[in-house]
Motif scaffolding. Structure first.
Motif, short mmCIF file in Angstrom:
data_model
loop_
_atom_site.label_atom_id
_atom_site.label_comp_id
_atom_site.label_asym_id
_atom_site.label_seq_id
_atom_site.Cartn_x
_atom_site.Cartn_y
_atom_site.Cartn_z
N GLY A 7 1.03 -7.26 -15.59
CA GLY A 7 0.46 -7.28 -16.94
C GLY A 7 1.35 -8.14 -17.81
O GLY A 7 2.56 -7.97 -17.82
N THR A 8 0.77 -9.10 -18.49
CA THR A 8 1.60 -10.03 -19.27
C THR A 8 1.70 -9.62 -20.73
O THR A 8 2.42 -10.23 -21.50
CB THR A 8 1.01 -11.45 -19.21
OG1 THR A 8 -0.37 -11.35 -19.54
CG2 THR A 8 1.18 -12.06 -17.86
N ASN A 9 0.95 -8.60 -21.09
CA ASN A 9 0.93 -8.21 -22.50
C ASN A 9 2.23 -7.55 -22.92
O ASN A 9 3.05 -7.19 -22.11
CB ASN A 9 -0.21 -7.23 -22.76
CG ASN A 9 -1.54 -7.85 -22.49
OD1 ASN A 9 -1.64 -9.05 -22.31
ND2 ASN A 9 -2.55 -7.02 -22.46
N GLU A 10 2.33 -7.39 -24.22
CA GLU A 10 3.42 -6.62 -24.77
C GLU A 10 2.93 -5.18 -24.84
O GLU A 10 1.88 -4.92 -25.40
CB GLU A 10 3.71 -7.15 -26.16
CG GLU A 10 5.13 -7.03 -26.56
CD GLU A 10 5.42 -7.80 -27.82
OE1 GLU A 10 4.56 -7.84 -28.71
OE2 GLU A 10 6.52 -8.36 -27.91
N HIS A 70 8.69 -2.34 -27.86
CA HIS A 70 7.73 -3.02 -27.00
C HIS A 70 8.40 -3.48 -25.73
O HIS A 70 9.59 -3.79 -25.72
CB HIS A 70 7.13 -4.24 -27.71
CG HIS A 70 6.25 -3.89 -28.86
ND1 HIS A 70 6.73 -3.77 -30.14
CD2 HIS A 70 4.93 -3.61 -28.92
CE1 HIS A 70 5.73 -3.43 -30.93
NE2 HIS A 70 4.64 -3.32 -30.23
N ARG A 119 7.79 -6.16 -22.35
CA ARG A 119 6.96 -7.23 -21.81
C ARG A 119 7.59 -7.74 -20.52
O ARG A 119 8.80 -7.97 -20.46
CB ARG A 119 6.86 -8.37 -22.83
CG ARG A 119 5.94 -9.49 -22.40
CD ARG A 119 5.54 -10.34 -23.60
NE ARG A 119 6.64 -11.11 -24.15
CZ ARG A 119 6.89 -12.38 -23.82
NH1 ARG A 119 6.12 -13.00 -22.97
NH2 ARG A 119 7.90 -13.02 -24.38
N THR A 158 -4.12 -1.40 -21.05
CA THR A 158 -4.98 -2.04 -20.06
C THR A 158 -4.91 -1.36 -18.70
O THR A 158 -5.69 -1.66 -17.83
CB THR A 158 -4.58 -3.51 -19.90
OG1 THR A 158 -3.15 -3.56 -19.83
CG2 THR A 158 -5.06 -4.34 -21.04
#
Lengths: 109, 585
Positions: B225-228, B213, B215, B244
């Motif tokens: 984008g802050t997601n993992e 992953h 991040r 996303t």
């Protein structure tokens, strides 16, 4: 380019007496720190290796390409090319005891 | 978060340095902060060095930005060999002066420290390397090795601070890798010095499946984008797969394409699926999912559209052999290059790797129709949420390219069909259901259209027959006793036929009877008519007789009157009367 230099030095050393010490001092410019280091090294050699040592000072400001081959990280650095094995000491050599350990120099009895 | 489409003016934006790494530039909206250091941290084996190396190689190859790779852990040779497995020709780039490699050898214990020093040696080396090739990018991998080699941490820390400052002043975009620490991002707190951008890599194992992953922990002065995001290391380097980053703004086609089964087309408003739509075909084992898929594939390939068939259960040859038995000839299509199979065991590698492989296949083959048989096999290769994310990405990716996709999905017998696929079905435009119905000691297949977005479709359950001539859809008997299929449908059909026949016979009998009755009446009518006629004749004869006798009587009376010389006028009148009466009769 650097490897060549090393080889040349090595062959030269064979012709010298076995006990000859080859030391290199890597500095940047002739700053006060460099001066101190050189003075400290010279003093030590005079007291422990009189007559059988050679110090070569390399200014990396003038020869920056030499830093990579010699694996220089810190300034100032002393490298003992001979006798083998190669040894490295960082710093202005103000701690004499450490320098002696680093150079594997037994104090003269 | 994303500013896709309408980009703000560059002046308002932080200058970015594109990494060229698939997906990473989308997350960071353009790349790493240009001219600033970026910290990449993560545990062992999560791909820090590779990310850094790819950043450099892509910079040199794609963006004409030469780079310096300063390695503290791997020698030049090791590094070249390691990245060669990803197709990066590091040695060639070094020869062409696009990349400069410098291995900084630090052997703890080999160096003695005596008195003060600084890391000017490192600066000199870096500076020399940068200047010799005009580098715009720098990688320091892993700088923390210095902490192992140098004992004087106070000097080291102040020198590191100076180094990052120096890198900024030099205007190079730098990537510094660091080992992940227990309680902080890095073991030696390097994040303290690098404050512009921090990327965290992670390698986790879930259910025995390892996934990497990525991040973006911090990106000063920019949206990100802050997601993992899951990422993987394939044979073409790293690809981050941001779910996303794909929007719902793909182009839409109203073109329709045939399913290869005429009756099924008819059920779908007569014209089949929309081009570029995603179709889900669910069914319990042995309901003919692969066969429907193969029909669709053949129809597409025969139209001249390149078709890619991902098979996770059967080998291509097995599919070709099996479908030949129902009259599908796939082999010539494979030979003509219109149909390509890609078969892999789901357990061969992790989900992300599967996805990347599929992306790659799709990108190279450029198909118009893709079949994934079955998508549920891949579900075993990851957790439910990961699978959903993967299917979403796949659907979006294919839709963006207007590729029509058919996913088959195996439902375990006994599960509620709709429920088990609910998470996936919302992504699909059309959903066909294949089902077994059991009864009368037999199992029969039925097919129905559960949903078909944007088209009129049949609500009927059809019986689905597989014969050596192919697939046929038959109207199932739907009546008071439910849906009848197979022999029950045939029996019901016979029953209906018999009933019709009986009704017909009854009608004919009644018709004949009525005919007879009518004939009898007719006969009666003609009898009566002849009676009537004879009576009329009789009547006329009587009238004539009466007239004659009256005439004779009158004549006699006249004669006698003449003889008696009675009133003659009256007698003429009376003589006319009887004549009139005859006329009337």
């Amino acid at each position: 380019m650097k490897t060549k230099t090393v080889k040349r030095r090595a062959t030269v050393s064979k012709r010298q007496p076995a006990k000859l010490w080859q030391l290199r001092l890597y500095v940047m410019d002739s700053t006060a720190k460099s001066q101190t280091a050189f003075a400290n090294l010279k003093r030590l050699c005079e007291s422990h290796l009189k007559g059988i040592y050679r110090i070569k000072v390399i200014d990396l400001l003038k020869h920056p390409h030499l830093a990579k081959g010699a694996q220089i990280l810190a300034i100032p650095t002393v490298v003992r090319k001979l006798p083998k094995p190669v040894r490295t000491i960082l710093g202005n050599l103000s701690d004499t005891e450490r320098v002696l350990v680093g150079l594997d120099l037994r104090p003269v009895n | 978060m994303k500013t896709n489409g309408h980009k703000p003016s560059p002046a308002a934006h932080l200058p970015k340095c594109p990494t060229g790494i698939q997906g990473l530039d989308e997350i960071t909206d353009g790349g790493l902060p240009r001219g600033r250091p970026t910290l990449v941290c993560g545990g062992a084996g999560c791909g820090k060095t590779l990310l850094a190396a790819e950043f450099l190689v892509r910079g040199a190859v794609q963006f004409d930005e030469p780079g310096v790779f300063m390695a503290f852990e791997e020698t030049e040779k090791e590094l070249t060999a390691n990245v060669a497995s990803l197709g990066f020709d590091l040695a060639g780039l070094v020869r062409r002066k696009k990349i400069s490699l410098d291995y900084v050898h630090i052997e703890p214990g080999e160096m003695q420290e005596s008195g003060e020093y600084d890391l000017e040696g490192l600066f000199v080396r870096l500076n020399h390397a940068i200047d010799s090739i005009g580098a715009k990018r720098v990688v320091l991998d892993t700088l923390e090795a210095l902490f192992a080699g140098l004992r004087n941490e106070a000097i080291l820390r102040s020198e590191l601070r100076r180094l990052f400052r120096w890198l900024k002043d030099k205007g190079v975009t730098a990537v510094i890798t660091a080992e992940r620490g227990r309680e902080q991002l890095t073991r030696h707190g390097l994040e303290e010095y690098v404050s512009d951008c921090v990327i965290l890599l992670d390698h986790r194992v879930n259910d025995q499946i390892a996934t990497r992953h990525l991040r973006v922990v911090k990106y000063r002065g920019a949206l990100h984008g802050t997601n993992e995001f899951p990422f993987l290391i394939g044979d073409e380097g790293i690809s981050v797969l941001p779910i996303t980053s794909l929007g719902l703004n793909h182009k839409i086609s109203s073109e329709r394409i045939s399913t290869g089964i005429p009756r099924l087309d008819a059920m779908l408003g007569g014209r089949g699926f929309f081009r570029g739509s995603s179709i889900l075909l669910t069914g319990t084992p042995g309901t003919g999912k692969t066969i429907v898929a193969a029909n669709f594939a053949q129809a597409a390939a025969l139209r001249g559209e390149r078709t890619l068939f991902f098979s996770f259960e059967e080998s291509p040859n097995q599919i070709i052999r099996n479908t030949l038995s129902i009259g599908l000839r796939l082999e010539p299509l494979v030979k003509r290059g219109l149909l390509r199979f890609h078969a892999a065991r789901p357990s061969l590698y992790g989900l992300e790797m599967h996805l990347a492989t599929m992306f790659k296949e799709i990108a190279t083959f450029q198909p118009r129709v893709v079949i994934i048989d079955p998508i549920t096999s891949l579900m075993d290769a990851g957790t439910a949420s990961e699978c959903r994310a993967m299917v979403t990405r796949l659907v979006d990716y294919l839709k963006a390219g207007q590729v029509t996709t058919l996913f088959t999905s195996l439902t375990q017998a006994g599960h509620a069909l709709q429920q088990s696929e609910a998470s996936m079905s919302s992504l699909m435009d059309s959903w066909l259901l294949l089902q077994d119905t059991e009864g009368n000691g037999e199992r029969n297949r039925v097919l129905y259209v559960l949903k078909a977005r944007g088209m009129a479709h049949s609500n009927q359950i059809r019986e689905f027959l597989i014969s050596d001539r192919g697939i046929d859809l038959v109207d199932a008997y739907i009546g008071a006793s439910g849906v009848l299929t197979g022999s029950a449908r045939a029996a019901q059909g016979a029953l209906e036929k018999a009933a019709v026949l009986a009704t017909q016979q009854e009608a004919a009998r009644r018709k004949r009877e009525l005919e007879r009755k009518r004939e009898a009446i007719e006969r009666q009518i003609s009898g009566l008519r002849s009676d009537h006629e004879s009576e009329t004749m009789e009547l006329r004869r009587i009238d004539e007789q009466v007239g004659t006798s009256t005439l004779m009587l009158t004549t006699e009376r006249t004669a006698s009157g003449i003889l008696r010389q009675a009133d003659a006028k009256v007698t003429t009148n009376t003589r006319r009367d009887p004549r009139q009466g005859r006329k009337i009769s």
